[in-house]
Design a protein around this motif. Structure first.
Motif, PDB file in Angstrom:
ATOM      1  N   ILE A   1      15.019 -18.807  32.581  1.00  0.00           N
ATOM      2  CA  ILE A   1      14.741 -17.919  31.585  1.00  0.00           C
ATOM      3  C   ILE A   1      13.890 -16.698  32.550  1.00  0.00           C
ATOM      4  O   ILE A   1      14.715 -15.553  31.972  1.00  0.00           O
ATOM      5  N   ASN A   2      13.212 -16.951  33.288  1.00  0.00           N
ATOM      6  CA  ASN A   2      12.433 -15.774  33.920  1.00  0.00           C
ATOM      7  C   ASN A   2      13.246 -15.318  35.136  1.00  0.00           C
ATOM      8  O   ASN A   2      12.520 -15.479  36.419  1.00  0.00           O
TER       9      ASN A   2
ATOM     10  N   GLY B   1      15.270 -11.531  31.822  1.00  0.00           N
ATOM     11  CA  GLY B   1      14.885 -12.722  30.949  1.00  0.00           C
ATOM     12  C   GLY B   1      13.077 -12.937  31.135  1.00  0.00           C
ATOM     13  O   GLY B   1      12.745 -12.898  32.096  1.00  0.00           O
ATOM     14  N   THR B   2      12.573 -13.069  29.815  1.00  0.00           N
ATOM     15  CA  THR B   2      11.283 -13.843  29.944  1.00  0.00           C
ATOM     16  C   THR B   2      11.239 -14.812  28.527  1.00  0.00           C
ATOM     17  O   THR B   2      12.332 -15.032  27.995  1.00  0.00           O
ATOM     18  N   ALA B   3      10.141 -15.625  28.655  1.00  0.00           N
ATOM     19  CA  ALA B   3      10.077 -16.497  27.661  1.00  0.00           C
ATOM     20  C   ALA B   3       8.649 -16.103  26.674  1.00  0.00           C
ATOM     21  O   ALA B   3       7.856 -15.722  27.207  1.00  0.00           O
ATOM     22  N   TYR B   4       8.604 -16.689  25.497  1.00  0.00           N
ATOM     23  CA  TYR B   4       7.574 -16.626  24.667  1.00  0.00           C
ATOM     24  C   TYR B   4       7.681 -17.655  23.684  1.00  0.00           C
ATOM     25  O   TYR B   4       8.510 -18.527  23.690  1.00  0.00           O
ATOM     26  N   TYR B   5       6.545 -18.052  23.068  1.00  0.00           N
ATOM     27  CA  TYR B   5       6.460 -19.297  22.265  1.00  0.00           C
ATOM     28  C   TYR B   5       5.743 -19.007  20.862  1.00  0.00           C
ATOM     29  O   TYR B   5       4.703 -18.066  21.076  1.00  0.00           O
ATOM     30  N   PRO B   6       5.914 -19.792  19.936  1.00  0.00           N
ATOM     31  CA  PRO B   6       5.113 -19.584  18.827  1.00  0.00           C
ATOM     32  C   PRO B   6       3.643 -19.861  19.181  1.00  0.00           C
ATOM     33  O   PRO B   6       3.250 -20.931  19.354  1.00  0.00           O
ATOM     34  N   ALA B   7       2.677 -18.877  18.849  1.00  0.00           N
ATOM     35  CA  ALA B   7       1.372 -18.794  18.962  1.00  0.00           C
ATOM     36  C   ALA B   7       0.681 -17.781  18.197  1.00  0.00           C
ATOM     37  O   ALA B   7       1.206 -16.622  18.178  1.00  0.00           O
TER      38      ALA B   7
ATOM     39  N   ARG C   1       8.957 -23.880  23.217  1.00  0.00           N
ATOM     40  CA  ARG C   1       8.146 -24.455  22.400  1.00  0.00           C
ATOM     41  C   ARG C   1       6.786 -24.074  22.719  1.00  0.00           C
ATOM     42  O   ARG C   1       5.732 -24.249  21.892  1.00  0.00           O
ATOM     43  N   SER C   2       6.305 -24.135  24.002  1.00  0.00           N
ATOM     44  CA  SER C   2       5.080 -24.168  24.598  1.00  0.00           C
ATOM     45  C   SER C   2       4.880 -23.149  25.751  1.00  0.00           C
ATOM     46  O   SER C   2       5.676 -22.577  26.318  1.00  0.00           O
ATOM     47  N   GLN C   3       3.666 -22.708  25.929  1.00  0.00           N
ATOM     48  CA  GLN C   3       3.308 -21.937  27.078  1.00  0.00           C
ATOM     49  C   GLN C   3       3.833 -22.608  28.402  1.00  0.00           C
ATOM     50  O   GLN C   3       4.373 -22.005  29.154  1.00  0.00           O
ATOM     51  N   SER C   4       3.587 -23.903  28.547  1.00  0.00           N
ATOM     52  CA  SER C   4       4.167 -24.496  29.876  1.00  0.00           C
ATOM     53  C   SER C   4       5.470 -24.187  29.921  1.00  0.00           C
ATOM     54  O   SER C   4       6.191 -24.291  31.223  1.00  0.00           O
ATOM     55  N   LEU C   5       6.456 -24.302  28.844  1.00  0.00           N
ATOM     56  CA  LEU C   5       7.891 -24.059  29.006  1.00  0.00           C
ATOM     57  C   LEU C   5       8.237 -23.032  29.130  1.00  0.00           C
ATOM     58  O   LEU C   5       9.306 -22.394  29.603  1.00  0.00           O
ATOM     59  N   SER C   6       7.384 -21.780  29.018  1.00  0.00           N
ATOM     60  CA  SER C   6       7.689 -20.392  29.159  1.00  0.00           C
ATOM     61  C   SER C   6       7.670 -20.113  30.619  1.00  0.00           C
ATOM     62  O   SER C   6       8.286 -18.932  31.024  1.00  0.00           O
ATOM     63  N   TYR C   7       7.276 -20.928  31.460  1.00  0.00           N
ATOM     64  CA  TYR C   7       7.508 -20.580  32.967  1.00  0.00           C
ATOM     65  C   TYR C   7       8.873 -20.998  33.477  1.00  0.00           C
ATOM     66  O   TYR C   7       9.150 -21.064  34.911  1.00  0.00           O
ATOM     67  N   ASP C   8       9.811 -21.501  32.781  1.00  0.00           N
ATOM     68  CA  ASP C   8      10.940 -21.999  33.199  1.00  0.00           C
ATOM     69  C   ASP C   8      11.733 -20.782  34.168  1.00  0.00           C
ATOM     70  O   ASP C   8      11.984 -19.541  33.803  1.00  0.00           O
ATOM     71  N   SER C   9      12.113 -21.011  35.362  1.00  0.00           N
ATOM     72  CA  SER C   9      12.763 -20.443  36.183  1.00  0.00           C
ATOM     73  C   SER C   9      14.134 -19.618  35.885  1.00  0.00           C
ATOM     74  O   SER C   9      14.199 -18.761  36.297  1.00  0.00           O
TER      75      SER C   9
END
Length: 134
Positions: free
Chosen positions: A125-126, A26-32, A115-123
Motif C-alpha cells: 500500500i505504501n 499510496g498510503t493507508a489510513y484506518y478508522p480512528a 483495519r488498524s494502525q499496525s496494518l497501515s504499514y503495509d509495504s
C-alpha cells in the motif's frame, strides 16, 4: 453506472485491463477518532470499509480517499493491480473519502482504508500504485 463499474473490476484480470491508468503514491489510513485519521465515516457519513473487512467478505468494497476536487465522483470504483496481485483476486476500491492532504493532488495520491494502525504499514500500500478507472 455503478453496476458497470463493479463489472469493470470483477470481470477483468488481476492486471485491471482497460480503463484510464494513473500512477499514484499510496498510503493507508484506518478508522480512528483523531485528527490525523479523521474518524469512522467517509465524507458522506457512511461507515468506512476496510481492506480486511473486504477480504473477510464483510464489505462489498474498500474505502479510499483521494482529491475530491479532481472531478472523481463519489463512489467511483478503482482497480489497483498491485493490490489484486498481492491478494490473488480482484478487489473493489471506491473513492468515498478525502482530506486536506489530497487537495491539489489529482489522481497522484490515494489513501486506502485498513483495519488498524499496525496494518497501515503495509509495504504494498505504501508504495507506487497504478490506479485504473473505468
Amino acid at each position: 453506472m455503478v453496476f458497470s463499474q463493479i463489472e469493470f473490476i470483477s470481470g477483468g484480470s488481476l492486471d485491471c485491463s482497460g480503463g484510464h491508468r494513473y500512477s499514484a503514491r499510496g498510503t493507508a489510513y484506518y478508522p480512528a477518532n483523531n485528527a490525523l485519521e479523521g474518524g469512522f465515516v467517509d465524507m458522506r457519513g457512511h461507515n468506512l470499509r476496510t481492506l480486511q473487512d473486504y477480504l473477510d467478505g464483510k464489505a462489498s468494497y474498500v474505502s479510499v480517499a483521494m482529491d475530491n476536487r479532481a472531478g472523481i465522483p463519489y463512489g467511483t470504483a478503482i482497480c489497483i493491480p498491485e493490490m489484486n496481485h498481492k491478494h490473488g483476486r480482484n478487489i473493489v476500491f471506491k473513492v468515498v473519502d478525502t482530506g486536506s492532504a489530497f487537495f491539489g493532488k489529482g489522481h497522484s495520491r490515494i489513501d486506502i482504508c485498513v483495519r488498524s494502525q499496525s496494518l497501515s504499514y503495509d509495504s504494498t500500500i505504501n508504495n507506487h500504485l497504478t490506479l485504473v478507472f473505468p
